[in-house]
Design a protein around this motif. Structure first.
Motif, PDB file in Angstrom:
ATOM      1  N   ILE A 193       0.862  -1.178   0.000  1.00  0.00           N
ATOM      2  CA  ILE A 193       0.000   0.000   0.000  1.00  0.00           C
ATOM      3  C   ILE A 193       0.903   1.234   0.000  1.00  0.00           C
ATOM      4  O   ILE A 193       1.880   1.288   0.751  1.00  0.00           O
ATOM      5  CB  ILE A 193      -0.889   0.046   1.265  1.00  0.00           C
ATOM      6  N   ILE A 194       0.580   2.214  -0.836  1.00  0.00           N
ATOM      7  CA  ILE A 194       1.285   3.505  -0.800  1.00  0.00           C
ATOM      8  C   ILE A 194       0.240   4.605  -0.779  1.00  0.00           C
ATOM      9  O   ILE A 194      -0.630   4.665  -1.654  1.00  0.00           O
ATOM     10  CB  ILE A 194       2.210   3.717  -2.013  1.00  0.00           C
ATOM     11  N   ASP A 195       0.301   5.472   0.230  1.00  0.00           N
ATOM     12  CA  ASP A 195      -0.569   6.639   0.293  1.00  0.00           C
ATOM     13  C   ASP A 195       0.265   7.902   0.125  1.00  0.00           C
ATOM     14  O   ASP A 195       1.387   7.996   0.635  1.00  0.00           O
ATOM     15  CB  ASP A 195      -1.321   6.689   1.625  1.00  0.00           C
ATOM     16  N   LYS A 196      -0.311   8.858  -0.589  1.00  0.00           N
ATOM     17  CA  LYS A 196       0.365  10.130  -0.889  1.00  0.00           C
ATOM     18  C   LYS A 196      -0.359  11.266  -0.180  1.00  0.00           C
ATOM     19  O   LYS A 196      -1.570  11.414  -0.312  1.00  0.00           O
ATOM     20  CB  LYS A 196       0.341  10.365  -2.404  1.00  0.00           C
ATOM     21  N   TYR A 197       0.396  12.020   0.606  1.00  0.00           N
ATOM     22  CA  TYR A 197      -0.132  13.220   1.254  1.00  0.00           C
ATOM     23  C   TYR A 197       0.702  14.398   0.773  1.00  0.00           C
ATOM     24  O   TYR A 197       1.827  14.597   1.250  1.00  0.00           O
ATOM     25  CB  TYR A 197      -0.049  13.091   2.778  1.00  0.00           C
ATOM     26  N   GLU A 198       0.168  15.129  -0.212  1.00  0.00           N
ATOM     27  CA  GLU A 198       0.933  16.204  -0.850  1.00  0.00           C
ATOM     28  C   GLU A 198       2.258  15.620  -1.365  1.00  0.00           C
ATOM     29  O   GLU A 198       2.219  14.738  -2.207  1.00  0.00           O
ATOM     30  CB  GLU A 198       1.137  17.381   0.114  1.00  0.00           C
ATOM     31  N   ASP A 199       3.414  16.052  -0.829  1.00  0.00           N
ATOM     32  CA  ASP A 199       4.709  15.558  -1.326  1.00  0.00           C
ATOM     33  C   ASP A 199       5.335  14.498  -0.421  1.00  0.00           C
ATOM     34  O   ASP A 199       6.516  14.163  -0.564  1.00  0.00           O
ATOM     35  CB  ASP A 199       5.699  16.725  -1.481  1.00  0.00           C
ATOM     36  N   TYR A 200       4.540  13.965   0.506  1.00  0.00           N
ATOM     37  CA  TYR A 200       5.041  12.944   1.426  1.00  0.00           C
ATOM     38  C   TYR A 200       4.288  11.638   1.194  1.00  0.00           C
ATOM     39  O   TYR A 200       3.092  11.643   0.889  1.00  0.00           O
ATOM     40  CB  TYR A 200       4.898  13.411   2.876  1.00  0.00           C
ATOM     41  N   TYR A 201       4.997  10.537   1.344  1.00  0.00           N
ATOM     42  CA  TYR A 201       4.428   9.228   1.033  1.00  0.00           C
ATOM     43  C   TYR A 201       4.536   8.305   2.244  1.00  0.00           C
ATOM     44  O   TYR A 201       5.520   8.341   2.980  1.00  0.00           O
ATOM     45  CB  TYR A 201       5.168   8.593  -0.156  1.00  0.00           C
ATOM     46  N   VAL A 202       3.495   7.489   2.416  1.00  0.00           N
ATOM     47  CA  VAL A 202       3.487   6.479   3.469  1.00  0.00           C
ATOM     48  C   VAL A 202       3.343   5.128   2.803  1.00  0.00           C
ATOM     49  O   VAL A 202       2.449   4.934   1.970  1.00  0.00           O
ATOM     50  CB  VAL A 202       2.314   6.700   4.441  1.00  0.00           C
ATOM     51  N   ILE A 203       4.242   4.203   3.139  1.00  0.00           N
ATOM     52  CA  ILE A 203       4.114   2.864   2.571  1.00  0.00           C
ATOM     53  C   ILE A 203       3.813   1.856   3.680  1.00  0.00           C
ATOM     54  O   ILE A 203       4.204   2.037   4.829  1.00  0.00           O
ATOM     55  CB  ILE A 203       5.344   2.432   1.745  1.00  0.00           C
ATOM     56  N   GLN A 204       3.069   0.836   3.284  1.00  0.00           N
ATOM     57  CA  GLN A 204       2.704  -0.234   4.199  1.00  0.00           C
ATOM     58  C   GLN A 204       2.999  -1.548   3.505  1.00  0.00           C
ATOM     59  O   GLN A 204       2.445  -1.835   2.442  1.00  0.00           O
ATOM     60  CB  GLN A 204       1.214  -0.121   4.550  1.00  0.00           C
ATOM     61  N   SER A 205       3.896  -2.321   4.093  1.00  0.00           N
ATOM     62  CA  SER A 205       4.261  -3.626   3.548  1.00  0.00           C
ATOM     63  C   SER A 205       3.531  -4.701   4.340  1.00  0.00           C
ATOM     64  O   SER A 205       3.713  -4.818   5.551  1.00  0.00           O
ATOM     65  CB  SER A 205       5.782  -3.841   3.646  1.00  0.00           C
ATOM     66  N   LEU A 206       2.693  -5.479   3.647  1.00  0.00           N
ATOM     67  CA  LEU A 206       1.865  -6.476   4.307  1.00  0.00           C
ATOM     68  C   LEU A 206       2.359  -7.895   4.087  1.00  0.00           C
ATOM     69  O   LEU A 206       1.717  -8.847   4.523  1.00  0.00           O
ATOM     70  CB  LEU A 206       0.421  -6.349   3.794  1.00  0.00           C
ATOM     71  N   ALA A 207       3.497  -8.045   3.413  1.00  0.00           N
ATOM     72  CA  ALA A 207       3.995  -9.385   3.097  1.00  0.00           C
ATOM     73  C   ALA A 207       5.522  -9.388   3.015  1.00  0.00           C
ATOM     74  O   ALA A 207       6.134  -8.386   2.646  1.00  0.00           O
ATOM     75  CB  ALA A 207       3.392  -9.869   1.778  1.00  0.00           C
ATOM     76  N   LEU A 208       6.094 -10.529   3.338  1.00  0.00           N
ATOM     77  CA  LEU A 208       7.552 -10.664   3.375  1.00  0.00           C
ATOM     78  C   LEU A 208       8.198 -10.341   2.035  1.00  0.00           C
ATOM     79  O   LEU A 208       9.240  -9.683   1.969  1.00  0.00           O
ATOM     80  CB  LEU A 208       7.919 -12.095   3.800  1.00  0.00           C
ATOM     81  N   GLY A 209       7.566 -10.781   0.952  1.00  0.00           N
ATOM     82  CA  GLY A 209       8.140 -10.540  -0.370  1.00  0.00           C
ATOM     83  C   GLY A 209       8.313  -9.068  -0.675  1.00  0.00           C
ATOM     84  O   GLY A 209       9.287  -8.661  -1.314  1.00  0.00           O
TER      85      GLY A 209
END
Length: 391
Positions: free
Chosen positions: A113-129
Motif C-alpha cells: 500500500i502507498i498513500d500520498k499526502y501532498e509531497d510525502y508518502y506512506v508505505i505499508q508492507s503487508l507481506a515478506l516478499g
C-alpha cells in the motif's frame, strides 16, 4: 533457476483467471530450492505456467503472483512500471493532492500500500516478499515522483500472520510527520506517524463530497466521527449545526482542531460518547436530526465474527434511523470486506423494519476510485456506502 511450484488438479482456477493468491492447500509439490521472500514460478497440474511471485510458506497465502509473464523480471524496472501505471490511472480519475497512490492487488503489486499526502508518502508492507523490495520502492518514489519524505506504517497485525514483526519509522531522512492537507475544500491536520491506518481515511473522499447536497441548512449528527471528516464536510456544505461524536477523546481533540482550522468551530462541535449508548438515550429523549451519519469501524475482520458484526450493524442502524426526522436522511456504511453487500443491505432493511420507518435510497457508492475494485480479486471490494431518505 526459479523454484517451480505445481498445484493439485482442480486447483488454481482463480489464479488462472487473474486472482494473485495461491494458498498452501492448493500446492501439491515443488522442484528446486527457495527461501521465503524469493520469486518462484507457479504451474497448474498439467504443467501450464500460471504466473510468478514471491513465496512465504509461513503464510496461508503461500505465493502472491506478481506477473503472468514468465519473461518479466521482478526488479526496479518492474516496480517503476507498476508505480507509473498506478499514478497515470489516478491522474485521470481523482484529485491526486492526497490519495491512495497504490492499492496492493488492485494495482498488481500484492502486499503493498502507498498513500500520498501532498509531497510525502506512506508505505505499508503487508507481506515478506514486499519487504525485500522496500528500498527500491523508496528510491522510485524519490527519483520519479519527487517524494520529500517516505514513512513506513507497517504496524498492522496482518504482518504477524506472515511471521513478521510490526514496524514503523522513517525510510528517508526524518521530517515533520504532522501536516495539513486539503480535500473537497476541507483542511485537515494529518498525523502519519500516529494516526489511524496511514494517517487518514482516504477511501471516503468521494463519499464525503456526496453528502454536501443533503447537509445545507440541516442539523447533522455524525457518529464515529474520528477526526471529523464527515462532520466538517457537512459544515463546509452549509449545515445549520453539526455534532460529531466518537468514543476516543484523542479523536475528538483532533476533530476540534480541524474545525478550528476551517473556521467552523461555531457550527461544528464534537463530544466524546459511545455511539451505541448515547443514541439509545437520545432516541428515548426524542432528539432528532435532519441528517444522521454512521461511519463505524469494521465490526468484523474475519468470517468467524460475521454474526456478531451483523448484530452490531443492525443495532447501530436501528438507533440511527430512529434519530432521523421524517423526510430526513441517513448516511450509513460498512468498511468490512466480510460484510457482503447483500448482507449489509438486508441488515439495514431489518433495522428499518424494527424502527417502523421506510427507507428511500438516494445513492449507493463504494470506496473512492483511487482504491479500485479489481473484479478478479474480490478482497479489493470492501466499502459499502448508502444515502437514504427516511420516511
Amino acid at each position: 533457476m526459479a523454484c517451480k511450484f505445481y498445484l493439485y488438479k482442480g486447483m488454481g482456477r482463480k489464479a488462472e483467471n487473474g486472482h494473485p493468491w495461491i494458498y498452501t492447500t492448493e500446492i501439491e509439490g515443488y522442484e528446486g530450492t527457495y527461501e521465503n521472500g524469493d520469486i518462484v514460478e507457479v504451474y497448474n497440474f498439467k504443467g501450464n505456467f500460471i504466473g510468478k511471485g514471491y513465496i512465504n510458506d509461513v503464510s496461508k497465502i503461500t505465493i502472491r503472483i506478481m506477473t503472468k509473464d514468465i519473461n518479466e523480471e521482478i526488479d526496479k524496472d518492474f516496480f517503476r512500471k507498476r508505480l507509473h501505471n498506478a499514478w497515470n490511472y489516478r491522474k485521470k480519475i481523482i484529485d491526486t493532492s492526497s490519495c491512495r497512490f497504490l492499492f496492493g492487488e488492485a494495482d498488481f503489486v500484492p502486499g503493498l500500500i502507498i498513500d500520498k499526502y501532498e509531497d510525502y508518502y506512506v508505505i505499508q508492507s503487508l507481506a515478506l516478499g514486499i519487504d525485500k523490495y522496500k528500498s527500491i520502492i523508496v528510491e522510485l518514489l524519490t527519483e520519479d515522483f519527487g517524494a520529500k519524505g517516505v514513512y513506513e506504517r507497517s504496524d498492522v497485525k496482518v504482518r504477524e500472520l506472515e511471521g513478521m514483526e510490526q514496524t514503523k519509522g522513517f525510510l528517508t531522512e526524518p521530517f515533520d510527520t504532522t501536516f495539513e492537507i486539503i480535500e473537497n475544500g476541507v483542511k485537515y491536520y494529518v498525523d502519519i506517524e500516529n494516526g489511524q491506518k496511514t494517517g487518514f481515511f482516504l477511501d471516503q473522499k468521494e463519499n464525503r463530497h456526496a453528502i454536501h447536497k443533503i447537509c445545507k441548512d440541516a442539523d447533522v449528527l455524525d457518529c464515529f466521527t474520528h477526526t471529523g471528516s464527515f462532520a466538517l464536510n457537512a459544515g463546509v456544505a452549509g449545515a445549520k449545526s453539526v455534532l460529531g461524536i466518537d468514543i476516543s477523546q484523542l479523536a475528538i481533540d483532533d476533530a476540534s482542531k480541524n474545525a478550528a482550522l476551517n473556521k467552523l468551530s461555531d457550527t461544528v462541535r464534537f463530544e466524546c460518547h459511545n455511539a451505541f449508548d448515547v443514541l439509545h438515550e437520545w432516541a428515548k429523549e426524542g432528539r432528532q436530526y435532519d441528517v444522521v451519519i454512521l461511519d463505524p469501524p469494521a465490526f468484523t475482520k474475519s468470517r468467524s465474527t460475521i454474526k456478531s458484526a451483523v448484530r452490531g450493524y443492525k443495532e447501530i442502524n436501528l438507533r440511527g434511523i430512529k434519530m432521523v426526522k421524517p423526510g430526513g436522511f441517513l448516511v450509513t456504511c460498512s468498511c468490512s470486506h466480510f460484510m457482503a453487500p447483500e448482507l449489509f443491505k438486508d441488515t439495514i432493511a431489518d433495522a428499518a423494519k424494527d424502527a417502523r420507518r421506510m427507507l428511500r435510497q438516494v445513492e449507493f457508492r463504494t470506496q473512492a476510485s483511487d482504491h479500485p475494485i479489481l473484479w478478479n480479486s474480490d478482497e479489493s471490494y470492501y466499502l459499502k456506502f448508502y444515502i437514504f431518505q427516511v420516511v
